[in-house]
Design a protein around this motif. Structure first.
Motif, PDB file in Angstrom:
ATOM      1  N   TYR A  58      97.033 100.643  50.597  1.00 35.38           N
ATOM      2  CA  TYR A  58      95.955 100.374  50.803  1.00 35.38           C
ATOM      3  C   TYR A  58      95.312  99.562  49.600  1.00 35.38           C
ATOM      4  O   TYR A  58      94.408  98.558  50.013  1.00 35.38           O
ATOM      5  N   MET A  61      96.321  95.935  50.106  1.00 34.95           N
ATOM      6  CA  MET A  61      95.639  95.246  51.123  1.00 34.95           C
ATOM      7  C   MET A  61      94.239  95.050  50.806  1.00 34.95           C
ATOM      8  O   MET A  61      93.728  94.046  51.056  1.00 34.95           O
ATOM      9  N   ASP A  65      91.848  91.699  50.739  1.00 38.79           N
ATOM     10  CA  ASP A  65      90.604  91.553  51.527  1.00 38.79           C
ATOM     11  C   ASP A  65      89.764  90.815  50.583  1.00 38.79           C
ATOM     12  O   ASP A  65      88.865  89.991  51.125  1.00 38.79           O
ATOM     13  N   ASP A  96      98.442  94.302  60.565  1.00 40.12           N
ATOM     14  CA  ASP A  96      97.192  95.038  61.101  1.00 40.12           C
ATOM     15  C   ASP A  96      96.987  96.339  61.078  1.00 40.12           C
ATOM     16  O   ASP A  96      95.841  97.041  60.687  1.00 40.12           O
ATOM     17  N   THR A  97      97.983  97.148  61.035  1.00 36.50           N
ATOM     18  CA  THR A  97      98.110  98.696  61.159  1.00 36.50           C
ATOM     19  C   THR A  97      99.489  98.899  60.578  1.00 36.50           C
ATOM     20  O   THR A  97     100.536  98.306  60.742  1.00 36.50           O
TER      21      THR A  97
ATOM     22  N   SER B 113      89.790  97.532  54.927  1.00 37.62           N
ATOM     23  CA  SER B 113      91.064  98.219  55.553  1.00 37.62           C
ATOM     24  C   SER B 113      90.479  99.923  55.316  1.00 37.62           C
ATOM     25  O   SER B 113      89.801 100.141  54.282  1.00 37.62           O
ATOM     26  N   LEU B 125      97.054 103.205  58.004  1.00 34.59           N
ATOM     27  CA  LEU B 125      96.292 102.170  57.434  1.00 34.59           C
ATOM     28  C   LEU B 125      95.965 101.030  58.219  1.00 34.59           C
ATOM     29  O   LEU B 125      96.862 100.537  58.779  1.00 34.59           O
ATOM     30  N   LYS B 126      94.625 100.806  58.722  1.00 32.11           N
ATOM     31  CA  LYS B 126      94.285  99.911  59.625  1.00 32.11           C
ATOM     32  C   LYS B 126      93.320  98.842  59.093  1.00 32.11           C
ATOM     33  O   LYS B 126      92.648  99.065  58.263  1.00 32.11           O
ATOM     34  N   LYS B 127      93.678  97.388  59.288  1.00 27.12           N
ATOM     35  CA  LYS B 127      92.863  96.403  58.754  1.00 27.12           C
ATOM     36  C   LYS B 127      92.025  95.755  59.846  1.00 27.12           C
ATOM     37  O   LYS B 127      92.594  95.641  61.118  1.00 27.12           O
TER      38      LYS B 127
END
Lengths: 257, 139
Positions: A58, A61, A65, A96-97, B113, B125-127
């Motif tokens: 997380y 990511m 972002d 994406d997931t 996220s 975990l989703k973006k």
């Protein structure tokens, strides 16, 4: 305290009414594509799947972002996530997931049984995101220092997909990945099981799980417990899990309000 | 000449973060007329306040920015305006019934996220791409 420190003085912060709270909850769940709020079992009742590993992902990511507004750019992978699968940095960037799955079943053929020794794992992959395809899947298991006579030797750890199980004879197996590691080494091992997870997605009934064998150079079977592999009964942060990376086929379509 | 002047101003100000932008001459012009110019607004959504921290692991909340305000000619120096928006604003000025004002909308979006548990204690975990408004402008 965050708000009191005036970091974002323009944030609107007031107590929401019950109706407003419900409306916001419904709106966010709709954006997330969830039919309702999930109700996970409280800690202790059921093993949870690798929250620390996922938290590292997380953060990787989230920083991406922040840095990159327009396009996905590969970033260095945090050391705790670095694995034997080479393009993981790209896989994370493009995902994406990401889902980590709880190990549902663990069976052993250990020193109390006949050789060869093995360990089986099973993951329920039926709760998958719709409209997304698997780009990578890893089976992760923690290895502590080996015990016994094999401490100075090299271990050959193989992970197989169970294709067909038979009642009285050996199951049909398909080799997925092999890792060679010194018995004294300690840390996470990651096995590429992308091929199997794709098959399980197409046909969930073929998901009979994974089987792990350990051998020495001469082909002698080693008990996974003595080799230091941590199973379902090990400490919570070191329990084995499956992590799968998905990519959306199409951008999600939202109904206009 | 108007467009050239605006381009110059855009180049000067576009790279600044929203909070660092100082109001220009035209901003005062609009504010004095009681109109709000097109800009990014902030609204913090707290998962703690929504009583969701039993299943949402991270983040604890997020800034749900949105774009709001008017795109009136002359378009303000601090906003990203497309050439079409500039032209549309001019046409609207001359013939309000023929063309509506340019629209205040996001010009840059980024992903968010979310890390959460599902019913089976799997962790997801989703973006969500193009979710957070980074800047607003006239389109």
């Amino acid at each position: 305290s965050f708000l009191k420190n005036h970091l974002h003085s323009s944030f609107i912060h007031r107590k929401l009414s019950g109706r407003e709270k419900k409306e916001i909850q419904r709106e966010i769940l709709s954006i997330m594509g969830l039919p309702g709020r999930p109700r996970p079992h409280s800690e202790g009742k059921l093993p949870s799947s690798a929250p620390l590993f996922m938290l590292d992902l997380y953060h990787a990511m989230a920083s991406e972002d922040e840095d990159d507004v327009s396009q996905g750019v590969s970033h260095p992978v945090p050391s705790s996530l670095s694995t034997q699968i080479p393009p993981l940095g790209t896989v994370i960037s493009e995902a994406d997931t990401v889902m980590s799955f709880v190990n549902m079943v663990e069976q052993d053929q250990d020193i109390f049984h006949q050789k060869p020794y093995w360990k089986e794992f099973k993951f329920d992959l039926t709760q998958l995101p719709k409209g997304e395809t698997v780009t990578a899947a890893e089976f992760r298991i923690y290895k502590m220092k080996s015990f016994g006579r094999s401490t100075n030797k090299t271990l050959h750890i193989s992970v197989y997909e169970i294709n067909k199980s038979h009642h009285k004879r050996e199951s049909n197996l398909f080799l997925l990945d092999v890792q060679n590691i010194a018995a004294k080494e300690e840390g996470w091992l990651a096995f590429d099981i992308t091929a199997a997870s794709n098959r399980w997605l197409l046909n969930p009934k073929y998901n009979l799980g994974l089987r792990l064998y350990i051998e020495l150079d001469g082909g002698q079977s080693v008990d996974p417990g003595l080799a230091g592999l941590v199973g379902r009964r090990g400490p919570r942060p070191k329990q084995p899990f499956l992590v799968t990376f998905f990519r959306a086929n199409q951008p999600p379509i939202r109904a206009p309000r | 000449s108007v467009r050239r002047a605006m381009k110059k101003k855009e180049r000067k100000t576009n790279d600044l973060p929203q909070s660092n932008i100082v109001s220009g001459k035209y901003d005062h012009y609009h504010e004095s007329e009681g109109r709000e110019m097109c800009k990014r607004h902030e609204l913090y959504v707290s998962f703690r306040d929504l009583e969701w921290l039993d299943w949402v692991i991270a983040p604890q909340g997020y800034a749900a920015y949105y774009c709001h305000g008017e795109c009136s000619f002359p378009l303000d120096s601090c906003m990203n305006a497309t050439n079409h928006a500039i032209l549309q604003s001019l046409v609207h000025l001359m013939k309000p019934e023929a063309a509506p004002k340019a629209c205040c909308a996001p010009t840059k979006l980024s992903a968010i996220s979310v890390l959460y548990y599902d019913n089976s204690n799997n962790v997801i975990l989703k973006k969500y791409r193009n979710m957070v408004v980074k800047s607003c402008g006239c389109h």
